[in-house]
Design an enzyme around this catalytic site. Structure first.
Site, PDB file in Angstrom:
ATOM      1  N   GLY A  62       0.862  -1.188   0.000  1.00 17.02           N
ATOM      2  CA  GLY A  62       0.000   0.000   0.000  1.00 17.02           C
ATOM      3  C   GLY A  62       0.892   1.230   0.000  1.00 17.02           C
ATOM      4  N   ARG A 121     -11.363  -4.953  -2.444  1.00 16.99           N
ATOM      5  CA  ARG A 121     -11.160  -4.115  -1.257  1.00 16.99           C
ATOM      6  C   ARG A 121     -12.449  -3.429  -0.811  1.00 16.99           C
ATOM      7  NH1 ARG A 121      -7.650   0.918  -3.551  1.00 16.99           N
ATOM      8  NH2 ARG A 121      -6.516   0.544  -1.623  1.00 16.99           N
ATOM      9  N   TYR A 133      -8.480  -5.540  -7.832  1.00 15.97           N
ATOM     10  CA  TYR A 133      -8.688  -5.255  -6.402  1.00 15.97           C
ATOM     11  C   TYR A 133      -9.926  -5.937  -5.813  1.00 15.97           C
ATOM     12  CZ  TYR A 133      -5.304  -1.515  -7.069  1.00 15.97           C
ATOM     13  OH  TYR A 133      -4.163  -0.814  -7.348  1.00 15.97           O
ATOM     14  N   ASN A 176       4.108   1.907   2.460  1.00 21.08           N
ATOM     15  CA  ASN A 176       5.466   1.975   1.905  1.00 21.08           C
ATOM     16  C   ASN A 176       6.169   3.224   2.429  1.00 21.08           C
ATOM     17  OD1 ASN A 176       4.711  -0.215   0.349  1.00 21.08           O
ATOM     18  ND2 ASN A 176       4.350   0.979  -1.511  1.00 21.08           N
ATOM     19  N   ASP A 231       6.704   6.773  -3.236  1.00 19.32           N
ATOM     20  CA  ASP A 231       6.462   6.478  -1.810  1.00 19.32           C
ATOM     21  C   ASP A 231       7.770   6.511  -1.019  1.00 19.32           C
ATOM     22  OD1 ASP A 231       3.962   5.874  -2.839  1.00 19.32           O
ATOM     23  OD2 ASP A 231       4.255   3.703  -2.723  1.00 19.32           O
ATOM     24  N   THR A 236       0.800   4.301   1.277  1.00 20.57           N
ATOM     25  CA  THR A 236       1.104   5.019   2.523  1.00 20.57           C
ATOM     26  C   THR A 236       1.940   4.157   3.477  1.00 20.57           C
ATOM     27  OG1 THR A 236      -1.090   4.329   3.245  1.00 20.57           O
ATOM     28  CG2 THR A 236      -0.845   6.620   2.513  1.00 20.57           C
ATOM     29  N   ASN A 261      -1.252  10.773  -5.295  1.00 23.02           N
ATOM     30  CA  ASN A 261      -1.431   9.459  -5.938  1.00 23.02           C
ATOM     31  C   ASN A 261      -2.859   9.264  -6.469  1.00 23.02           C
ATOM     32  OD1 ASN A 261       0.903   7.967  -6.012  1.00 23.02           O
ATOM     33  ND2 ASN A 261       0.803   7.475  -3.815  1.00 23.02           N
TER      34      ASN A 261
HETATM   35  P1  ADP Z   1       5.782   9.109  -8.554  1.00 23.33           P
HETATM   36  O1  ADP Z   1       6.021   7.622  -8.402  1.00 23.33           O
HETATM   37  O2  ADP Z   1       5.176   9.753  -7.344  1.00 23.33           O
HETATM   38  O3  ADP Z   1       5.145   9.504  -9.852  1.00 23.33           O
HETATM   39  P2  ADP Z   1       8.331   9.780  -9.710  1.00 23.33           P
HETATM   40  O4  ADP Z   1       8.116   8.844 -10.844  1.00 23.33           O
HETATM   41  O5  ADP Z   1       8.532  11.202 -10.042  1.00 23.33           O
HETATM   42  O6  ADP Z   1       7.230   9.717  -8.579  1.00 23.33           O
HETATM   43  O7  ADP Z   1       9.591   9.235  -8.917  1.00 23.33           O
HETATM   44  C1  ADP Z   1       9.870   9.648  -7.600  1.00 23.33           C
HETATM   45  C2  ADP Z   1      11.340   9.919  -7.485  1.00 23.33           C
HETATM   46  O8  ADP Z   1      12.068   8.741  -7.839  1.00 23.33           O
HETATM   47  C3  ADP Z   1      11.856  10.984  -8.425  1.00 23.33           C
HETATM   48  O9  ADP Z   1      11.633  12.261  -7.919  1.00 23.33           O
HETATM   49  C4  ADP Z   1      13.321  10.625  -8.511  1.00 23.33           C
HETATM   50  O10 ADP Z   1      14.037  11.164  -7.416  1.00 23.33           O
HETATM   51  C5  ADP Z   1      13.301   9.114  -8.395  1.00 23.33           C
HETATM   52  N1  ADP Z   1      13.445   8.536  -9.736  1.00 23.33           N
HETATM   53  C6  ADP Z   1      12.468   8.208 -10.602  1.00 23.33           C
HETATM   54  N2  ADP Z   1      13.003   7.680 -11.744  1.00 23.33           N
HETATM   55  C7  ADP Z   1      14.361   7.684 -11.568  1.00 23.33           C
HETATM   56  C8  ADP Z   1      15.499   7.258 -12.348  1.00 23.33           C
HETATM   57  N3  ADP Z   1      15.357   6.711 -13.560  1.00 23.33           N
HETATM   58  N4  ADP Z   1      16.733   7.396 -11.801  1.00 23.33           N
HETATM   59  C9  ADP Z   1      16.907   7.911 -10.572  1.00 23.33           C
HETATM   60  N5  ADP Z   1      15.895   8.337  -9.808  1.00 23.33           N
HETATM   61  C10 ADP Z   1      14.639   8.227 -10.289  1.00 23.33           C
END
Ligand code: ADP
Length: 301
Positions: free
Chosen positions: A27, A99, A97, A31, A254, A29, A161
């Site tokens: 989940g 849930r 799901y 995580n 997360d 939150t 999210n």
């Molecule tokens: P969410 O899952 O909330 O959409 P992101 O995809 O932006 O978030 O990823 C969260 C964080 O993970 C990013 O801000 C970055 O710091 C890290 N991240 C994501 N992809 C990469 C990558 N290819 N290499 C290094 N860090 C990454």
């Protein structure tokens, strides 16, 4: 800063070989709570489980991770929510799901005393997924509570999210996200989800919208492309210093949140919180699964 995280953790079944399924617990939150704890922070997880064997295993696991469970309610004669991950041969993943009757959904209705209990925290963290599990009535009660909580100085931290399947309609989701936007102090946003909710728009416009609604700090995560932020000191851009080739991006956002909040709770400045979040997320996405083995180093030396 005393922090509590509100949400739901479910039983996760993912198919490993043919029709054989592996059991885990997951989940968004939760995580965040686990990574927050692994990054040296303290947190209480707020949810409802049951008194069945799976609920007990979850509780044991959270405690072994150092996540506080004193607000976890136990609703007898129910079972936690469940989801299955179906992995296609081409790597595509599908989520299914079960849930709709989970105890976590009923937390605010069955245990209204939780609002009193939450008053002891300086900050509360919740996500768009947290909001999607509650009934409209529960959400209204939660929003009424958050108004009072903020008036008394409490901080609301929100991750947007957005999972379209978890909502009855787009309109319901859109209305709810607009309500929480007006109740958020620190916004930890995924740009991808902002676009799904508000249509194509710029990061600048996104940040303006949240600031205008009353947030004092906005953090927009944009995968490997960087992070854009705004707070009372101005607007700042952060590149991703350690771009990696991901193996599984589950829990990227997360785990970023967990490390970010562990540092925020210690009173670290925005840059330190962002760098800690980026480091942690980069380790998590080069491992399979939401929760990486405990020996993985998540704190930058
Ligand atoms: P969410 O899952 O909330 O959409 P992101 O995809 O932006 O978030 O990823 C969260 C964080 O993970 C990013 O801000 C970055 O710091 C890290 N991240 C994501 N992809 C990469 C990558 N290819 N290499 C290094 N860090 C990454």
């Amino acid at each position: 800063m005393k922090l509590a995280i509100i949400g739901e953790c479910m039983i996760e079944l993912s198919n490993s070989e043919g029709d054989l399924y592996q059991l885990n617990y997951g989940g968004d939150t939760l995580n965040t709570a686990i990574y927050l704890s692994r990054c040296g922070g303290q947190v209480e997880y707020v949810t409802a489980l049951s008194d069945d064997v799976f609920s007990n295993k979850m509780l044991e696991n959270w405690q072994s991770e150092g996540v506080g469970v004193k607000h976890v309610k136990k609703l007898a004669n129910s079972v936690p929510g469940l989801y299955m991950i179906e992995n296609e041969a081409n790597g595509e993943r599908h989520f299914h799901y079960w849930r709709s009757n989970s105890p976590a959904k009923l937390l605010l209705e069955q245990y209204p005393e939780i609002f009193e209990e939450l008053q002891e925290y300086d900050a509360l963290f919740l996500s768009g997924i947290t909001l999607s599990i509650y009934s409209e009535l529960s959400r209204a009660k939660l929003f009424d509570f958050l108004k009072i909580y903020r008036d008394k100085g409490g901080k609301v931290i929100f991750d947007n999210n957005y999972r379209p399947k978890s909502w009855l309609s787009f309109n319901e989701a859109s209305k709810t996200f607009n309500q929480i936007m007006n109740l958020t102090d620190i916004a930890l946003l995924s740009m991808e989800d902002e676009i799904s909710l508000h249509g194509e728009h710029s990061i600048e416009y996104c940040i303006e919208r949240w600031l205008k609604a009353g947030a004092s700090e906005v953090v927009v995560k944009n995968g490997p492309n960087g992070i854009s932020t705004a707070n009372s000191q101005g607007k700042f851009e952060f590149d991703v210093p350690n771009v990696v080739k991901p193996i599984d991006t589950t829990a990227a956002g997360d785990s970023f949140n967990g490390a970010f909040l562990a540092n925020k709770a210690k009173g670290e400045d925005l840059e330190k919180c962002i760098r800690a979040g980026q480091f942690c997320a980069a380790q998590v996405i080069v491992h399979k699964g939401a929760i990486v083995p405990r020996e993985v180093t998540l704190i930058k030396e």
